[in-house]
Structures are given as C-alpha cells and as structure tokens.
Design a protein around this motif. Structure first.
Motif, mmCIF file in Angstrom:
data_model
loop_
_atom_site.group_PDB
_atom_site.id
_atom_site.type_symbol
_atom_site.label_atom_id
_atom_site.label_comp_id
_atom_site.label_asym_id
_atom_site.label_seq_id
_atom_site.Cartn_x
_atom_site.Cartn_y
_atom_site.Cartn_z
ATOM 1 N N LEU A 206 1.098 -1.503 -0.347
ATOM 2 C CA LEU A 206 -0.060 -0.455 -0.202
ATOM 3 C C LEU A 206 0.887 1.122 -0.122
ATOM 4 O O LEU A 206 1.214 2.211 -0.660
ATOM 5 C CB LEU A 206 -0.785 -0.180 0.798
ATOM 6 N N ALA A 207 1.743 1.134 0.738
ATOM 7 C CA ALA A 207 2.409 2.730 0.594
ATOM 8 C C ALA A 207 3.370 2.251 -0.324
ATOM 9 O O ALA A 207 3.366 3.650 -1.135
ATOM 10 C CB ALA A 207 4.398 2.305 1.899
ATOM 11 N N VAL A 208 3.697 1.147 -1.179
ATOM 12 C CA VAL A 208 4.450 1.622 -2.247
ATOM 13 C C VAL A 208 3.552 1.817 -3.762
ATOM 14 O O VAL A 208 3.776 2.398 -4.348
ATOM 15 C CB VAL A 208 5.485 -0.090 -2.669
ATOM 16 N N ILE A 209 1.833 1.166 -3.884
ATOM 17 C CA ILE A 209 1.668 1.977 -4.208
ATOM 18 C C ILE A 209 1.284 3.524 -4.510
ATOM 19 O O ILE A 209 0.886 3.861 -5.391
ATOM 20 C CB ILE A 209 -0.078 1.443 -4.096
ATOM 21 N N PHE A 210 1.073 3.935 -3.044
ATOM 22 C CA PHE A 210 1.180 5.731 -2.918
ATOM 23 C C PHE A 210 2.140 5.963 -3.355
ATOM 24 O O PHE A 210 2.048 6.883 -3.855
ATOM 25 C CB PHE A 210 0.949 5.784 -1.382
ATOM 26 N N ILE A 211 3.847 5.993 -3.141
ATOM 27 C CA ILE A 211 4.913 6.597 -4.088
ATOM 28 C C ILE A 211 3.953 6.467 -4.956
ATOM 29 O O ILE A 211 4.604 6.831 -6.333
ATOM 30 C CB ILE A 211 5.628 5.679 -3.211
ATOM 31 N N PHE A 212 4.384 5.327 -6.012
ATOM 32 C CA PHE A 212 4.096 5.063 -7.533
ATOM 33 C C PHE A 212 3.121 6.330 -7.811
ATOM 34 O O PHE A 212 2.818 7.152 -8.940
ATOM 35 C CB PHE A 212 3.285 3.909 -7.561
ATOM 36 N N GLY A 213 2.044 6.552 -6.893
ATOM 37 C CA GLY A 213 1.037 6.997 -7.761
ATOM 38 C C GLY A 213 1.229 8.903 -7.848
ATOM 39 O O GLY A 213 1.281 9.412 -8.552
ATOM 40 N N ALA A 214 2.192 9.062 -6.560
ATOM 41 C CA ALA A 214 2.963 10.323 -6.690
ATOM 42 C C ALA A 214 3.416 10.632 -8.106
ATOM 43 O O ALA A 214 3.701 11.108 -9.337
ATOM 44 C CB ALA A 214 3.584 10.614 -5.238
ATOM 45 N N ALA A 215 4.488 9.804 -8.375
ATOM 46 C CA ALA A 215 5.719 9.726 -9.137
ATOM 47 C C ALA A 215 4.911 9.675 -10.891
ATOM 48 O O ALA A 215 5.641 10.344 -11.462
ATOM 49 C CB ALA A 215 6.650 8.445 -8.856
ATOM 50 N N PHE A 216 4.249 8.766 -10.229
ATOM 51 C CA PHE A 216 3.970 8.530 -12.626
ATOM 52 C C PHE A 216 2.888 9.590 -12.896
ATOM 53 O O PHE A 216 2.923 10.138 -13.541
ATOM 54 C CB PHE A 216 2.447 6.882 -12.257
ATOM 55 N N THR A 217 2.198 10.365 -11.871
ATOM 56 C CA THR A 217 1.305 11.277 -12.113
ATOM 57 C C THR A 217 2.552 12.284 -12.400
ATOM 58 O O THR A 217 2.621 12.960 -13.510
ATOM 59 C CB THR A 217 0.740 11.706 -10.855
ATOM 60 N N LYS A 218 3.717 13.107 -11.762
ATOM 61 C CA LYS A 218 4.249 13.937 -11.776
ATOM 62 C C LYS A 218 5.229 14.114 -13.008
ATOM 63 O O LYS A 218 5.800 14.953 -13.503
ATOM 64 C CB LYS A 218 5.408 14.199 -10.248
ATOM 65 N N SER A 219 5.285 12.571 -13.008
ATOM 66 C CA SER A 219 6.263 12.170 -14.552
ATOM 67 C C SER A 219 6.274 11.812 -15.988
ATOM 68 O O SER A 219 6.276 10.798 -16.529
ATOM 69 C CB SER A 219 8.144 11.523 -14.304
ATOM 70 N N ALA A 220 4.269 11.512 -15.584
ATOM 71 C CA ALA A 220 3.568 11.404 -16.732
ATOM 72 C C ALA A 220 3.775 10.465 -17.459
ATOM 73 O O ALA A 220 4.393 9.840 -18.799
ATOM 74 C CB ALA A 220 4.062 13.189 -17.428
ATOM 75 N N GLN A 221 3.920 9.354 -16.398
ATOM 76 C CA GLN A 221 3.471 7.696 -16.528
ATOM 77 C C GLN A 221 2.634 7.649 -17.270
ATOM 78 O O GLN A 221 1.598 8.329 -16.852
ATOM 79 C CB GLN A 221 4.156 6.840 -15.798
ATOM 80 N N PHE A 222 2.211 6.594 -18.143
ATOM 81 C CA PHE A 222 1.078 5.891 -18.523
ATOM 82 C C PHE A 222 -0.342 5.535 -17.680
ATOM 83 O O PHE A 222 0.891 4.479 -16.921
ATOM 84 C CB PHE A 222 1.099 5.389 -19.999
ATOM 85 N N PRO A 223 -1.510 5.439 -17.737
ATOM 86 C CA PRO A 223 -1.780 6.720 -17.526
ATOM 87 C C PRO A 223 -2.188 8.217 -17.326
ATOM 88 O O PRO A 223 -3.233 9.137 -18.251
ATOM 89 C CB PRO A 223 -3.000 5.717 -18.242
ATOM 90 N N PHE A 224 -1.622 8.018 -16.909
ATOM 91 C CA PHE A 224 -2.090 9.865 -16.897
ATOM 92 C C PHE A 224 -0.365 10.619 -16.888
ATOM 93 O O PHE A 224 -0.476 12.060 -17.417
ATOM 94 C CB PHE A 224 -0.723 9.472 -15.447
#
Length: 769
Positions: A206-224
């Motif tokens: 769960l903690a990793v998912i939260f960190i991924f959510g922040a990183a993927f949205t900021k760094s424009a990873q698919f699908p964000f």
C-alpha cells in the motif's frame, strides 16, 4: 541550505514591490539569483565526490516529528545543479523572449517560486516537508502553464496539470503518513536503515502504491501522461524549465530517493519495468504522428521519462549508472531543443514542422545548437548521448528475465527518439528556405547563446566523460545504495553486442527519418484513436462524475437549510441507532444520578414549555422570544451544576442571538403560515428520536468508569506549559492550537473571498438585464 531554498521565494516577494524595474533591460539581472545558487551548490562538488553527505536540520513541528531536514548527497546535488544551472540559462533566455511583456515581473516571480520549491523538494530529508515543497511545485507550475491566462486553452491545460499532479500530491501525503506510522519517523535517512522491516510489513504494498501514484502523475507516466502535451500551451521558457529538466523529473527523483528504502522487491521492480516500458514505447510511437515541434518534444520527453522509470525498475548498478548519465543527457539536449523551438516560433511565426525548412540560412548559431542537440539525442558519438545509450543497452542486456523483450523495447524506443530528435533539431534548418521565412531574423544573443552552450556541453561531456564521472555520476550511484568504485565512463568499450545495438539504432533511425516525413495526414490518423485514449476516458469519467454531482446536489444540497439539517440528523439517528442495536446491553447506573430538586424541575418545565411554544407558535417574534427562554433556562442549569463560566458564555450567546434574530426578522411578516402538517409531524418524530438517542448516550456515559488521567494532565500542566490559570481556556487556545489555527485559516479564507466580492467591478455589458 535553507537560505538557498528561500532565496527564490524572497526574490518573488521582492518582485511584488519592485517588479516594474525588471521589465526592461534590467530583466536579465534576475538571472543572478539562479547563477549564485548554482555557484553555491557547485562548491559542494568536491565534498560530495569524496563521499560526504551534508545535512542540516531545523525544528519545525517537533511534537509531530516534522522538521525542515535537508540532506545534500550525490542525487540531490545533481538535481540541484540542474535546477539552478538550467534555471540560470532560462532566466537569461526569458529576458529576451518575453522582452517588454506586461507581466514579465510576474513570470519571474512564478519561476522563482518554482525554483525554490524544486530545491526544497530535492534537498528535503523529511518526507512531510518534501510533500509541502512537492505541492508548491504543482501550484507554481499551475500559474506558469496558465501564464497566458487570456487563452482558454492555456487555462484548461493549467487546470488539467494541477488536477493530475494534485492527485499525485494527495497520494504522496498518504504515503508519507503511512510510512511514518510504519517506521516511527519521517526522516528518509532513518527509513533507509529499516529497509528489510519495511519490505516485510503488511502495509508495504500500500505504501509503495501511494509513492508510485505520486511519481507516475508528476513524471507523466502512462496513463497519466496526457497532461504534459497539453501543458505545451505555456511559454517556451516554461516548457524548457519545467518539462525537460526539473518538474517532470521530480517523480523520477522520488523513485530514486526511495529506492534504498522500498526498492529491490519484485513488486517494486516489476511495476516500474512494466509502467516505464509501456510509457516509453507508447510515447515514442506518438512522436511519429506529430507535426507541432512542441508536440514532438512533449511526447519524446514522456518517452525519456519512461526510460528512466524503466531503468530504476531494473535495479542493478549498471541501470542506476545509465539512469544517472541519461538524466544529464536528457536535460542538456531537451532543454536545447525546447529553447531552439521557442526561437523558431518567435522568428518564423510557426512550429509546424511540415512547413519549416532552410532556417540555417538566417540563424546559423541556432541551427548549430539544434544539430548538436539532435546528435546527442540520437546517441551518435562523440556526444554524451552516445554514452547514455550505450550504458542503457548494457544495463538491458544484463537484466534478469525477458532479456530479449526488454532489449527489443529499449532499442525500438531509442530508434523512435532518434527520429524525434532529428525532426525537432535538424529538419527545420535543412533544405531550401521558403520565401515566407526569408525575413526571419537572427535572434538576440541572449536567446541563442543558452541553447548553444547546452548543446556544446553535450559534446564536451561526451569527449571528456571524466568531467562528470567522479563529480556527478558516481555520487548518484552511491546515493542509490550501490558500489560505484569500479565505474569508468568512456566512449569506446570495444566491439561488442552493445555497440552492434547502437549501430542498428543509428542506421535504422536515420533511415526512418529520411523515409517517414511528418504530415497532417499521419496526425489525423492517430486522431481517430482519440476516443479510446486515456485522456478521453478520463473526460468521460469526469462528465459522469459531474452529472452524478449535479443529481446529488439537486437532491441533498438544494438550498433549503431544513433539508440539510434533516439529512444530517437522520444519518446520525441511523448510525447511532445501529450502534445501540449492535450493543447487547444498555447499562444505566441509577446510583450515579443525582436527586432532582424542585428548582431543577421548575426550570426544566419552563425549558420544555419554551420548546413547545417555539414549535407551535405562528409568530416569528414569539418563536425567537421563546428560544431566548430556552437558552436562559439552560444557563440556570449550568449554574446549578457549578459551571458559571459556561452559564455566562451561554447567556452572552443567547442574548446576542435573540437580538440578531429580531433585527433580521423585523421586516418579515409577523406570522408564519405552516400548512404542511406532514412535514411537521416528520420533523417532530425525527427530533424526538434524536433527542432520545442523545439522552440514552448521556445515561450510558454515566455508567462508564471514570478515567481522570486526561483531566489531571491538563490541570497539572495548564500553568506550567501554557502559563494559563483557566484550564478550559488553555485547552482551547494552547493544547488545541492546531484546531484553532485551522479555524483561523477558514475565517481568513472567507474574509479574502468577501473582500474579493466587495472589490469586484462587473462591466456593464456583463450585468444581467
């Protein structure tokens, strides 16, 4: 370090009062701010290269374990140098690009706030303070992306970017709080010592998912990813600074920073490889179908970010080495290409690559910058891009599992990125110069020197890789928890598999560039898939959410206060009733109930009579008076039970309330017309039920054993810790200071809103008839 971070904010504040002096020739002076910061951080290079980590901590909210802790190691130093170094060149470029712009001072203020926020983000050793700076980057980037606020497209792009990255900020906060509860600290350095415990924790995923959510949205990873191409509506300096070198790499930085904390697990590595792989291929393919130079650069940027996430997922020393070098490579060539694109747009009046050609004849230095950047982007020797490509291929060939698939994906991506770099850096300058561009002029040196300098550095670092090896690259690998002692950068590693892959990439990429020409026909083809794109799907979900919100508002938030109160009380009745039903026993200790005295009974009868009169009278003034009687009766009950302070407070509030109600109702009709008896019966039943439940709760509380520890603590420490003799006041003002601060903030926001409405001046043409 705190002074260095605050310098950007202080300069922005200074511009509020002295901004008019930075709109003309003095605009370039503002570049001294990032230059001085670059020199400051560069002075730490020898210390960091020797293995030292510079730390500094300032107390902020010590009771919650939150402080302004800053740490400068190889990773944060590399990002700090990029933020300030490229920032310096962007400031210089902006002084000419936005010369004499009406809001140039405002632009520099936004840019300075963003720079300070990015420095705070990469230097933070406390995850809560990192979150604060993370959100400041989102807010400042919102103003930068929407700088051309008269354009609807710019405003929409800014809102989209803020919405996506704001969701990531919420995810980072959740992850920060969860990690804090798992480790008992918010210090990232301390978390590194608990890596094995975290990996085995029940909330690790769960903690990793939260960190991924922040990183993927900021760094424009698919699908964000879609917010980044939309953000290209911003002025070119914004695209250069935010979307090539700094903001979009914040997510990459977050992943790198937490790799020593949460990395080296199957879930971490596999997720990053899959997401990064999809992002880099998907976005690289999109570059084939774009005709706008900024569009080509936007999708190639997303692809490059995907490569970085992909490399972090591989998790080996070689992958981290390749990522460190590629961060430098990408920052140099992509910033150059963005700056070159801005010059082309300003001088030629278009960014359409299908019509651009031959501009070398009117702006040769700009063409040289574009050509060198394209060479570095393609990974052609002797550029540092070749070094980065070789290291990426080497890390891929040494990966564990699905080697062929991984190598094929990265090679295909690099071929497409070579094509994109040539389209953006070479095509506008080659061929015959169209007649309509013959009047294009050579820009001011303040515009073409920065991109040319960055492009030359891309070649210099390739020829002399030792310049970045010990001072920048090795400390990054060390900061990521790997041994960097055997790292040696060189252009030539002999004839091997990696070199063969490089030759294939260069040859196929160049052939693709000559065979496939950008065209609107290709762009229209990819446009047919727009209905199934992540952006379109999100828009449909947004529309559905809007329709649902409208329905919900019409039913529950329809403007009638009585409906709001009814809904809230009904919910509480159901909730509390369910709890009582679930409780197998209701205990009422009659021995703890005091004897009812005659005067208490008399006051209670008066109170009940006041309530009944309020409910059944048809006179508004009479109802207000009866409510005053009810309030005064409650005051007497407080007096009977030795609570004079509460009695005085209740008396003051009731008196003021009665007066205000009378003033408000003075001009209304005296009598109420209550014809809907069904509604009154419904409200009566609901009120009696709610009152009965509250009475049962009060009686149940009396039966519970008394624990005076909390009361004893406040009584003992009220004067010692808060220097107040009135315990109630101390609790409200000091021990509940955070709650009071939030209440003050709410009132301040409301006051600002009221002030804005009072200062609003509506044009006569916009006023309703």
């Amino acid at each position: 370090m705190l002074t260095a971070i605050l310098l950007g904010f202080l300069f922005a504040f200074f511009l509020v009062f002295a901004g008019r002096f930075f709109k003309g020739k003095l605009a370039v002076v503002s570049a001294l701010i990032p230059l001085s910061l670059f020199i400051y951080f560069a002075s730490f290079i020898p210390r960091i290269a020797s293995g030292e980590v510079v730390s500094k901590t300032y107390e902020w909210v010590p009771s919650f374990g939150v402080n302004l802790g800053f740490s400068l190691d190889g990773l944060s130093l590399l990002f700090s140098l990029m933020i300030t170094g490229i920032g310096f060149l962007v400031y210089v470029y902006t002084s000419s690009y936005l010369k004499n712009h009406q809001y140039l001072d405002r632009f520099y203020a936004y840019l300075s706030v963003f720079m300070g926020a990015m420095l705070g983000l990469v230097l933070s050793d406390n995850i809560i303070s990192m979150f604060v700076f993370w959100e400041l980057t989102s807010i400042s980037s919102f103003f930068l992306i929407g700088f051309n606020n008269t354009s609807e497209a710019s405003r929409k792009s800014a809102l989209t970017a803020l919405g996506i990255t704001g969701f990531g900020g919420f995810s980072l906060l959740a992850g920060a709080l969860l990690l804090g509860s798992m480790t008992g600290t918010y210090s990232i350095t301390e978390m590194m010592t608990m890596k094995e415990a975290l990996a085995g924790h029940e909330f690790y995923i769960l903690a990793v998912i939260f960190i991924f959510g922040a990183a993927f949205t900021k760094s424009a990873q698919f699908p964000f990813h879609f917010w980044l191409p939309g953000a290209m509506k911003a002025p070119t300096p914004v695209s250069t600074y935010l979307h090539s070198a700094t903001m979009v790499k914040a997510g990459v930085y977050l992943l790198m920073r937490f790799t020593p904390v949460l990395g080296d697990t199957n879930f971490w590595n596999t997720t990053l490889i899959v997401v990064g792989g999809i992002t880099m291929l998907y976005s690289a393919v999109h570059t084939l179908f774009r005709t706008d130079l900024k569009g080509v650069l936007a999708y190639s940027t997303i692809s490059a970010l995907g490569i970085l996430v992909f490399l972090i997922g591989l998790g080996s020393q070689g992958a981290f080495l390749a990522a460190a070098v590629f961060i430098i490579v990408h920052a140099l060539y992509k910033a150059t290409l963005f700056l070159v694109t801005g010059i082309i747009d300003l001088q030629a009046g278009t960014r359409n690559v299908t019509v651009l050609a031959g501009l070398r004849k009117v702006m040769m230095p700009v063409a040289a910058a574009g050509f060198l950047a394209a060479i570095s982007s393609a990974g052609i020797p002797p550029s540092v891009g070749f070094l980065g490509k070789e290291l990426t291929y080497e890390a891929s060939t040494h990966s564990t599992g699905m080697v062929i698939l991984i190598v094929a994906a990265i090679v295909l991506t690099k071929i497409l990125l070579l094509y994109a770099g040539f389209v953006a850096g070479i095509k506008p300058f080659t061929g015959r110069l169209p007649e309509k561009f013959t009047e294009a002029k050579m820009p001011d040196p303040l515009m073409w020197v920065p991109p040319l300098l960055l492009a030359i550095l891309g070649i210099v670092f390739g020829i002399f890789p030792a310049l970045i090896e010990s001072y920048l690259v090795k400390p990054v690998v060390t900061a990521l928890g790997k041994d960097a002692s055997d790292i040696h950068l060189a252009l030539w590693h002999g004839f091997n598999t990696v070199l063969v892959l490089s030759i294939i990439t260069i040859v196929v990429g160049i052939l693709l560039y000559f065979i496939l020409k950008p065209s609107e026909k290709l762009e229209n083809r990819i446009g047919k898939l727009e209905p199934v794109s992540p952006e379109s799907i999100l828009k449909k979900l947004t529309y559905f959410f809007g329709a649902f919100s409208k329905f919900w508002t019409n039913v529950f938030q329809n403007g009638y206060l009585r409906n709001y109160v009814t809904t809230i009380i009904l919910f509480l009745v159901i909730l509390v009733g369910y709890i009582f039903i679930g409780n197998s026993r209701l205990v009422i200790d009659h021995t703890k109930l005091s004897q009812i005295t005659a005067y208490e009974l008399a006051v209670t009868i008066i109170l009940i009579a006041g309530v009944f009169y309020t409910v059944f009278t048809r006179s508004r003034i009479g109802a207000v008076a009866a409510m005053g009687v009810v309030g005064l009766a409650i005051c007497l009950l407080f007096v009977f039970y030795s609570a004079p302070d509460l009695a005085m407070t209740q008396f003051s509030i009731d008196t003021l309330t009665v007066i205000l109600f009378v003033l408000v109702l003075y001009r209304l009709p005296k009598y109420l017309v209550l014809s809907d008896y069904k509604m009154r019966i419904r409200d009566g039943i609901l009120s009696l039920t709610f009152g009965g439940l509250i009475s049962l709760i009060a009686l149940q509380v009396l039966a519970e054993p008394v624990n005076s520890d909390v009361g004893d603590f406040y009584a003992k420490n009220a004067y010692i810790m808060a220097h107040g003799k009135n315990v109630v006041n101390v609790i409200l003002v000091d021990f509940r200071g955070t709650d009071t601060l939030i209440e003050i903030s709410v009132l301040a926001i409301a006051a600002i809103g009221v002030y804005g409405l009072l200062k609003l001046r509506v044009k006569s043409s916009d006023r309703p008839n």
